[in-house]
Design a protein around this motif. Structure first.
Motif, short mmCIF file in Angstrom:
data_model
loop_
_atom_site.label_atom_id
_atom_site.label_comp_id
_atom_site.label_asym_id
_atom_site.label_seq_id
_atom_site.Cartn_x
_atom_site.Cartn_y
_atom_site.Cartn_z
N TRP A 289 1.49 -1.22 -0.01
CA TRP A 289 0.25 0.34 -0.24
C TRP A 289 0.49 1.24 0.36
N SER A 290 1.96 1.29 0.97
CA SER A 290 2.73 2.52 1.17
C SER A 290 3.50 2.33 -0.79
N VAL A 291 4.02 1.66 -1.18
CA VAL A 291 4.61 1.94 -2.04
C VAL A 291 4.17 2.28 -3.58
N ARG A 292 2.30 2.07 -3.32
CA ARG A 292 1.82 1.56 -4.43
C ARG A 292 2.25 3.30 -5.74
N LYS A 293 2.23 3.93 -4.92
CA LYS A 293 2.43 5.66 -6.19
C LYS A 293 3.99 5.53 -6.62
N ARG A 294 4.44 4.70 -5.84
CA ARG A 294 6.40 4.84 -6.83
C ARG A 294 6.07 3.53 -7.85
N LEU A 295 5.98 2.42 -7.30
CA LEU A 295 5.70 1.58 -8.29
C LEU A 295 4.17 0.29 -8.62
N GLY A 296 3.27 1.72 -8.96
CA GLY A 296 1.76 1.22 -9.24
C GLY A 296 1.20 0.13 -8.41
N THR A 297 -0.09 0.35 -8.19
CA THR A 297 -0.91 -0.21 -7.19
C THR A 297 -1.57 -1.76 -7.54
N GLY A 298 -0.46 -2.24 -8.64
CA GLY A 298 -1.03 -3.67 -9.54
C GLY A 298 -0.30 -4.76 -8.58
N LEU A 299 0.94 -4.80 -8.01
CA LEU A 299 1.09 -5.32 -6.42
C LEU A 299 0.28 -5.69 -5.95
N LEU A 300 -0.21 -4.83 -5.27
CA LEU A 300 -1.22 -5.16 -4.20
C LEU A 300 -2.85 -5.27 -4.25
N VAL A 301 -2.98 -5.00 -5.82
CA VAL A 301 -4.42 -5.44 -6.70
C VAL A 301 -4.61 -6.79 -6.60
N ALA A 302 -3.11 -7.43 -6.93
CA ALA A 302 -2.50 -8.94 -7.16
C ALA A 302 -2.66 -9.90 -5.71
N ALA A 303 -2.13 -8.70 -4.75
CA ALA A 303 -2.25 -9.22 -3.32
C ALA A 303 -3.27 -9.67 -2.97
N TYR A 333 -6.72 -23.82 -7.91
CA TYR A 333 -6.19 -23.67 -8.79
C TYR A 333 -6.75 -22.29 -9.25
N HIS A 334 -8.26 -21.39 -8.66
CA HIS A 334 -8.44 -20.09 -9.18
C HIS A 334 -7.94 -19.32 -8.68
N ALA A 335 -7.34 -18.80 -8.01
CA ALA A 335 -6.47 -18.37 -6.99
C ALA A 335 -5.14 -17.80 -7.80
N THR A 336 -4.13 -19.20 -8.21
CA THR A 336 -3.34 -18.58 -8.86
C THR A 336 -3.45 -17.85 -9.94
N ALA A 337 -4.14 -17.68 -10.47
CA ALA A 337 -4.40 -16.40 -11.67
C ALA A 337 -4.28 -15.21 -11.49
N ALA A 338 -3.52 -15.00 -10.72
CA ALA A 338 -3.53 -13.40 -9.53
C ALA A 338 -2.34 -13.98 -9.61
N LEU A 339 -1.58 -14.92 -9.18
CA LEU A 339 -0.14 -14.86 -8.73
C LEU A 339 0.23 -15.38 -10.42
N ALA A 340 0.01 -15.86 -11.58
CA ALA A 340 0.34 -16.10 -12.74
C ALA A 340 0.47 -14.33 -13.79
N ALA A 341 -0.50 -13.81 -12.86
CA ALA A 341 -0.74 -12.49 -14.14
C ALA A 341 0.52 -11.24 -13.55
N LEU A 342 0.70 -11.29 -11.82
CA LEU A 342 1.58 -10.85 -11.24
C LEU A 342 3.13 -11.37 -12.21
N THR A 343 3.26 -12.75 -12.41
CA THR A 343 4.60 -13.36 -12.61
C THR A 343 4.93 -12.78 -14.23
N GLY A 344 3.85 -12.64 -15.25
CA GLY A 344 3.94 -12.47 -16.65
C GLY A 344 4.01 -11.26 -16.76
N TRP A 345 3.69 -9.96 -16.00
CA TRP A 345 3.26 -8.83 -15.78
C TRP A 345 4.81 -8.51 -15.51
N LEU A 346 5.80 -9.50 -14.47
CA LEU A 346 6.68 -8.77 -13.63
C LEU A 346 8.21 -9.51 -15.50
#
Length: 528
Positions: A289-303, A333-346
């Motif tokens: 939450w604290s780094v969302r302005k510097r690194l973007g909100t995507g990390l928080l959203v994925a978590a 199975y469903h939840a790992t889609a969020a982790l996959a989205a973060l992995t793909g973005w990185l």
């Protein structure tokens, strides 16, 4: 498709017999009606899943190859739908389809599809629940997303999206998290969309429907499936420790998918470990939450998306599989889609994304292919579990039951029959050593001991089983048969009647009770 193709050579495992082999609803048209309108006729009320089984059974009967092939196809379809959806989300609310969004979505979908954590859901026919609900949930998200971010959309697409979401719920209610995840993504990509009351109103209505059906599923788990009793009497703080440790287990397994087990050790973390796990989660969310302005909100959203989806399976509510373990690959199975989205973005952020993504996907696909043979049969499955987790009493129990069934196979010699019976007894006694407080283990051990003629030990095991779970009819029936063999027909009648009262719809108990009562009513034959 290639990574999971080996699944089509797998057979039936564990509760596939309840879902397919012994499911009377699959035999007739009347059974199809019961599938939809008599929830108690199913192991779990997921009627769309059982409808697909009905169609397959009418086509090929009990040949497992078609069932496994359909699971593979649905998994591939879910991955394609995830790819299409993430392209829209990563590109934002406008029509831009930049290369970055395309690369991120592609690698996210590929890595999610070939990750070995998905093998359990794909290679286990019963988990049609997961692959079908995921494919439908992603289809619903693709239909609804343009409207949610303010694009001109035909109303039939919106209505279709809501209808497909309902179909996903009727496949598995884990899809109930989808509306809240979509709301989270709208906040991320088009914050102004939160001020549009029609789309947000639809998502809230979908969420209420989803969580209403989730409550029904939880009620059926307790009243019909059997998720009640001493094994689920867990203190509230222990449930928090279990949930927090479960989150870290899934994150660790996603990053390093080695040592996958069908049944992981069932353990309640201690106070220190539990508090550390909870504290680490709180710190992680606070940092994101604290780094969302510097690194973007995507990390928080994925978590947050990962937490929303995995939440119901973490132990805060009772579900039957927690009898064996608090974590399982198919829960994620469903939840790992969020982790996959973060992995793909990185991966997409790197200059060598094609090579890095290809390497990771190839390694994961290799692990996936190598893990698949574990699911070939009950023999390979439970042997692998015992090799990796010797404390899994359910593996001892199921392997013993496999030996018992094998001993009844026609054409075996007396020596082969005896070998299977002795191995079954050995495994059951091992299960009793590992988990003496489990009623089912004591009951099965007692039955095996009685078959060996060790009636005193058998009676003791059944008495312990009754003490552990007084509402289980099976040990009463088994103990009644032991008393009948001893010649105490009066006590046998009392015990079998108790079993019949506890489970009045079970014909075997009624038949045995009638037989015993008939034996006492016949006049004694005079001795010569």
């Amino acid at each position: 498709m290639i990574a999971h193709l080996r699944a089509t050579q797998c057979g039936w495992i564990w509760d596939d017999d309840d879902y397919v082999l012994n499911n009377a609803n699959l035999r007739t048209v009347t059974g199809l009606y019961d599938t939809w309108f008599r929830p108690e006729s199913l192991p779990q009320y997921y009627p769309l899943v059982h409808t697909t089984f009905w169609l397959e059974y009418q086509t090929v009967g009990a040949d497992p190859r078609l069932y496994h092939a359909v699971n593979v196809i649905l998994h591939a379809l879910a991955a394609a739908e995830l790819w299409a959806f993430l392209r829209k989300v990563f590109a934002g609310g406008d029509d831009d389809r930049g290369q970055l969004a395309d690369r991120a979505a592609f690698w996210a979908a590929v890595i999610w599809a070939v990750h070995p954590m998905q093998v359990e859901a794909v290679a286990w026919v019963t988990e049609r629940k997961n692959v079908l609900s995921m494919a439908l949930a992603m289809a619903s998200a693709n239909l609804l997303w343009p409207w949610l971010v303010g694009k001109q959309t035909q109303m039939w697409r919106v209505l279709m999206g809501a209808a497909v979401f309902l179909a996903a719920l009727l496949s598995k209610t884990v899809a109930c998290a989808l509306p809240l995840v979509l709301l989270l993504l709208v906040w991320w990509r088009t914050p102004a969309g939160l001020r549009r009351w029609k789309p947000i109103g639809l998502l809230i209505a979908m969420a209420l429907l989803g969580y209403g059906m989730a409550l029904i599923t939880a009620w059926l788990e307790a009243t019909h499936v059997g998720a009640t009793g001493p094994e689920w009497n867990i203190e509230a703080e222990d449930r928090l420790y279990i949930a927090a440790s479960g989150i870290w287990h899934y994150l660790r397994t996603w990053v390093w998918p080695q040592g996958l087990i069908f049944v992981y050790p069932r353990a309640i973390p201690g106070v220190t470990a539990g508090c550390i796990a909870i504290g680490a989660i709180a710190i992680t969310v606070a940092v994101l939450w604290s780094v969302r302005k510097r690194l973007g909100t995507g990390l928080l959203v994925a978590a947050l998306a990962f937490g929303l989806i995995i939440g119901p399976s973490l132990g805060l509510v009772n579900i039957y599989p927690h009898r064996y373990s608090f974590v399982a690959d198919h829960f994620a199975y469903h939840a790992t889609a969020a982790l996959a989205a973060l992995t793909g973005w990185l991966i997409a952020q790197t200059n060598k994304s094609r090579w890095i993504g290809s390497f990771i996907a190839l390694v994961l696909a290799t692990f996936c292919w190598r893990y698949m043979p574990v699911f070939d049969s009950v023999w390979t499955l439970w042997a692998d579990v015992l090799n990796r987790n010797p404390t899994a009493w359910v593996a001892h129990l199921n392997l013993a039951q496999a030996h018992q069934r094998e001993s009844q196979r026609p054409g075996l010699s007396p020596l082969e029959i005896r070998q299977h019976e002795r191995e079954a007894l050995r495994l059951l006694l091992l299960a009793r050593d590992v988990a003496p407080g489990i009623s089912e283990v004591q009951w099965n051990g007692g039955v095996a001991l009685a078959n060996e003629g060790r009636l005193e030990e058998a009676a003791e095991a059944e008495t312990v089983a009754i003490g552990l779970d007084p509402n289980d009819a099976r040990p009463y029936f088994a103990l009644g048969k032991i008393y009948a063999r001893r010649g105490d027909v009066g006590m046998a009648i009392k015990l079998v009647k108790k079993a019949a009262d506890l489970q009045p719809g079970y014909a075997l108990y009624q038949q045995e009770l009638s037989r015993l009562q008939g034996a006492t009513s016949r006049p004694a034959t005079p001795r010569p």
